[in-house]
Write an enzyme that holds these catalytic residues in place. Structure first.
Site, PDB file in Angstrom:
ATOM      1  N   GLU A  28     -15.240  -1.678  27.183  1.00 26.38           N
ATOM      2  CA  GLU A  28     -15.454  -0.320  26.697  1.00 26.38           C
ATOM      3  C   GLU A  28     -16.201   0.428  27.804  1.00 26.38           C
ATOM      4  OE1 GLU A  28     -17.599   0.140  23.008  1.00 26.38           O
ATOM      5  OE2 GLU A  28     -17.458   2.327  23.137  1.00 26.38           O
ATOM      6  N   ARG A 255     -20.308 -16.528  24.510  1.00 21.41           N
ATOM      7  CA  ARG A 255     -20.747 -15.479  25.426  1.00 21.41           C
ATOM      8  C   ARG A 255     -21.914 -15.968  26.267  1.00 21.41           C
ATOM      9  NH1 ARG A 255     -20.725 -10.336  23.100  1.00 21.41           N
ATOM     10  NH2 ARG A 255     -22.281  -9.479  24.489  1.00 21.41           N
ATOM     11  N   LYS A 265     -25.514  -3.509  26.367  1.00 21.16           N
ATOM     12  CA  LYS A 265     -25.385  -2.238  27.096  1.00 21.16           C
ATOM     13  C   LYS A 265     -26.288  -1.176  26.496  1.00 21.16           C
ATOM     14  CE  LYS A 265     -20.757  -2.635  27.173  1.00 21.16           C
ATOM     15  NZ  LYS A 265     -19.338  -2.266  27.371  1.00 21.16           N
TER      16      LYS A 265
HETATM   17  P1  ATP Z   1     -22.132  -4.552  24.351  1.00 24.94           P
HETATM   18  O1  ATP Z   1     -22.195  -5.143  22.985  1.00 24.94           O
HETATM   19  O2  ATP Z   1     -23.338  -4.779  25.178  1.00 24.94           O
HETATM   20  O3  ATP Z   1     -21.660  -3.110  24.373  1.00 24.94           O
HETATM   21  P2  ATP Z   1     -19.514  -5.558  24.578  1.00 24.94           P
HETATM   22  O4  ATP Z   1     -19.288  -6.992  24.340  1.00 24.94           O
HETATM   23  O5  ATP Z   1     -19.166  -4.648  23.479  1.00 24.94           O
HETATM   24  O6  ATP Z   1     -20.991  -5.364  25.088  1.00 24.94           O
HETATM   25  P3  ATP Z   1     -17.236  -4.762  26.068  1.00 24.94           P
HETATM   26  O7  ATP Z   1     -17.141  -3.760  27.142  1.00 24.94           O
HETATM   27  O8  ATP Z   1     -16.572  -4.477  24.780  1.00 24.94           O
HETATM   28  O9  ATP Z   1     -18.780  -5.057  25.873  1.00 24.94           O
HETATM   29  O10 ATP Z   1     -16.767  -6.169  26.601  1.00 24.94           O
HETATM   30  C1  ATP Z   1     -15.565  -6.393  27.291  1.00 24.94           C
HETATM   31  C2  ATP Z   1     -15.258  -7.864  27.278  1.00 24.94           C
HETATM   32  O11 ATP Z   1     -16.329  -8.602  27.858  1.00 24.94           O
HETATM   33  C3  ATP Z   1     -15.069  -8.388  25.864  1.00 24.94           C
HETATM   34  O12 ATP Z   1     -13.923  -9.216  25.859  1.00 24.94           O
HETATM   35  C4  ATP Z   1     -16.315  -9.178  25.602  1.00 24.94           C
HETATM   36  O13 ATP Z   1     -16.054 -10.247  24.739  1.00 24.94           O
HETATM   37  C5  ATP Z   1     -16.724  -9.636  27.003  1.00 24.94           C
HETATM   38  N1  ATP Z   1     -18.169  -9.820  27.071  1.00 24.94           N
HETATM   39  C6  ATP Z   1     -19.129  -8.909  26.835  1.00 24.94           C
HETATM   40  N2  ATP Z   1     -20.341  -9.450  26.940  1.00 24.94           N
HETATM   41  C7  ATP Z   1     -20.170 -10.748  27.263  1.00 24.94           C
HETATM   42  C8  ATP Z   1     -21.045 -11.852  27.507  1.00 24.94           C
HETATM   43  N3  ATP Z   1     -22.371 -11.718  27.437  1.00 24.94           N
HETATM   44  N4  ATP Z   1     -20.503 -13.048  27.812  1.00 24.94           N
HETATM   45  C9  ATP Z   1     -19.176 -13.184  27.894  1.00 24.94           C
HETATM   46  N5  ATP Z   1     -18.292 -12.202  27.674  1.00 24.94           N
HETATM   47  C10 ATP Z   1     -18.771 -10.988  27.360  1.00 24.94           C
HETATM   48 MG    MG Z   2     -17.253  -4.159  22.687  1.00 19.70          MG
END
Ligand code: ATP
Ligand code: MG
Length: 546
Positions: A28, A255, A265
């Site tokens: 995102e 994760r 984020k």
């Molecule tokens: P946040 O909750 O901080 O906004 P998010 O998981 O929503 O983070 P995205 O941009 O939606 O962030 O994530 C893109 C991809 O990265 C998704 O497939 C997510 O599962 C993966 N991802 C995000 N954070 C992690 C992490 N800490 N470890 C492994 N994969 C991750």
């Molecule tokens: Mg997300």
């Protein structure tokens, strides 16, 4: 081989999707990528690379309130820096019309309805995993009414939060995600970074993600474990409209969490906005751009991801392992140089004549790392801590007792005394040198108990050293009670003015060095020829236990 690679190999053997492998990385664009994302990136791009498939980059841009092209640009830059190439760039917003049409069809088929309750009312009716939920009073409204309101949700007539479109599934389903999940909500106040003000009704993650995978032809939709509970709904939505046997399949891994940092984020944005760090690329941040500015290399980050692996159990990785991988990488690469952090002048009283050039190995004993010139002369700077006027017996560095000390890459000296100011601070150390002890000559083989670092006073350069440490003072800032901002490490940055050897005159941002005895340092973007700035990447001491 990790468990997802095993799944892919089995699918290939069985000819699933005619052997086609397609993944996607779906960030995102609401923040910068962090090291957790890198774990997902290495999986998504890694699978495609290893099995001759393609990995596309898809921006999951369904919430204009938080998204921005600034983030899109940084995400692309970071993925390239990590060494990956995507097939196509897609945006969930490319599918807004398709998703809208699909939602209209859902309403017409009696599978969705507009709910006028507040978010709180809807939440209160959800029930619990063991108790069924309560059906919305709007659940059985006529199709025409829902259709009419759905159009109004998108025309600007309905304020934010007043209505949502919900799937009509099962308010008693043991999987809470099936209890009439929200498909669409209204966002009126924020133009979308790509579609502007065209849309006011925006699809929710659950209604957008699987569909996007399906539209694109994704075969393996890999994400993190918190989506396990969403998977049945992911499949259900696709089953409602798919016209072929092809299905994308979702797989989940653990994760990445790391000690002494946060990786949400939302929290990182807060740190940036409130000025608690210098920006997304502050060298203390776990972001890719922060790690880069801190001096992490793509190789070290890949090595870290390889070491932690992929499993189905959540856990937290010791930040010491991350620090270990950059030390391992830089140990092989970073030229050694002299930097004096707390300089005091040293005069070699029997050194006559002009400065001389010494040829010094960049990495001791590693011929391929090359050599450099160091200017030596009568007046040097050495570390204040390398001198002691009244030293105990086991102090092997400079003290006026006749003991010999080697200047790194140069000569052996003997301290003869010192000069102090009115407050008793040492201002000058006096020494004599042995002209026959030059490193690289026969006399250079003469061993003495200790070696100290130095720079020559007329050719050395002033530099700013930013000594970074862990951002948080506690191991688990997200799991510790209280406001996470109160848990920041007050000593995470110390700025020191130091003297570095003249060979560093032409350094460029992101050049790596080992400051002898001090640590690994990288040239910061703020560095100019008139004002050199180095960031400490890591200290030399490795606490990581294998
Ligand atoms: P946040 O909750 O901080 O906004 P998010 O998981 O929503 O983070 P995205 O941009 O939606 O962030 O994530 C893109 C991809 O990265 C998704 O497939 C997510 O599962 C993966 N991802 C995000 N954070 C992690 C992490 N800490 N470890 C492994 N994969 C991750
Ligand atoms: Mg997300």
């Amino acid at each position: 081989m990790n468990f997802i690679e095993e799944i892919v190999e089995k699918d290939l053997q069985e000819g699933v999707n005619n052997g086609r492998i397609q993944t996607r990385f779906p960030p995102e664009p609401n923040g910068y990528l962090h090291i957790g994302h890198v774990k997902a990136i290495c999986m998504d791009f890694g699978i495609a690379k290893k099995y001759g498939g393609v990995c596309n980059l898809r921006f999951d841009d369904t919430n204009p309130a938080k998204e921005d092209t600034e983030y899109v640009d940084s995400i692309m830059q970071d993925i390239k820096w990590l060494g990956f190439e995507w097939g196509n760039v897609y945006y969930a917003s490319d599918y807004f019309q398709k998703l809208w049409d699909l939602a209209v069809q859902f309403i017409k088929d009696g599978k969705a309805y507009v709910d006028e309750q507040t978010a709180e009312e809807i939440a209160a009716q959800k029930g619990t995993p063991t108790e069924p939920g309560v059906e919305s009073p709007y659940r059985n409204r006529p199709v025409e009414e829902s259709l009419d309101l759905f159009y109004k949700m998108n025309s600007g007539e309905i304020p934010e939060g007043k209505m949502v479109l919900r799937a009509k599934i099962d308010m008693a389903n043991p999987n809470m995600h099936f209890r009439d999940p929200i498909m669409y909500r209204v966002i009126t106040d924020h133009p979308h970074h790509r579609t502007g003000t065209k849309w006011k009704a925006y699809p929710m993650y659950d209604f957008a993600h699987g569909q996007s995978d399906y539209f694109e032809g994704v075969t393996h939709s890999i994400c993190t474990l918190e989506f396990v509970v969403h998977r049945p709904l992911y499949d259900w939505f696709i089953d409602q409209f798919a016209t072929t046997d092809y299905r994308p399949h979702q797989y989940e891994f653990n994760r990445l969490n790391i000690t002494y940092t946060v990786m949400s984020k939302r929290k990182m944005l807060q740190l940036v906005k409130e000025g608690l760090v210098a920006g997304w690329d502050d060298p203390r941040m776990p972001t890719v751009c922060g790690l880069r500015r801190r001096g992490y290399t793509p190789e070290s980050i890949h090595s870290f991801i390889d070491k932690i692996g992929y499993t189905k159990v959540e856990g937290t990785i010791d930040v010491g392992l991350l620090e270990h991988t950059i030390r391992e990488d830089l140990k092989e690469k970073a030229p050694r140089v002299c930097a004096i952090m707390d300089p005091v002048k040293l005069v070699i009283t029997n050194y006559e004549g002009n400065n001389e050039q010494l040829t010094v190995e960049n990495i001791d004993g590693v011929e391929s790392a090359g050599t450099r010139q160091m200017t030596f002369g009568r007046e040097l700077y050495v570390e204040r801590g390398d001198f002691m006027e009244d030293a105990p017996k086991d102090f092997y560095r400079l003290t006026p007792n006749g003991r010999e000390v080697r200047l790194k890459g140069a000569y052996i000296i003997q301290c003869t005394g010192c000069e102090k100011d009115a407050e008793g601070n040492v201002t000058t150390i006096y020494c004599t040198y042995d002209p026959n002890s030059k490193s690289g000559t026969e006399g250079g083989n003469r061993k003495v108990k200790s070696t100290i670092n130095w720079v020559e006073t007329t050719t050395c350069l002033d530099a700013e050293a930013r000594l970074y440490d862990r951002l948080f003072a506690v191991e688990d800032p997200s799991g510790t009670e209280g406001d996470f901002r109160d848990l920041l490490n007050p000593d995470s940055l110390k700025v020191v003015q130091c003297k570095v050897e003249g060979s560093l005159k032409d350094v460029k941002p992101l050049d790596h060095f080992q400051f002898l005895k001090q640590g690994y340092f990288v040239v910061d973007y703020d560095s100019t020829p008139d004002h050199l700035v180095f960031n400490r990447t890591a200290s030399l001491k490795d606490n990581w236990k294998k």
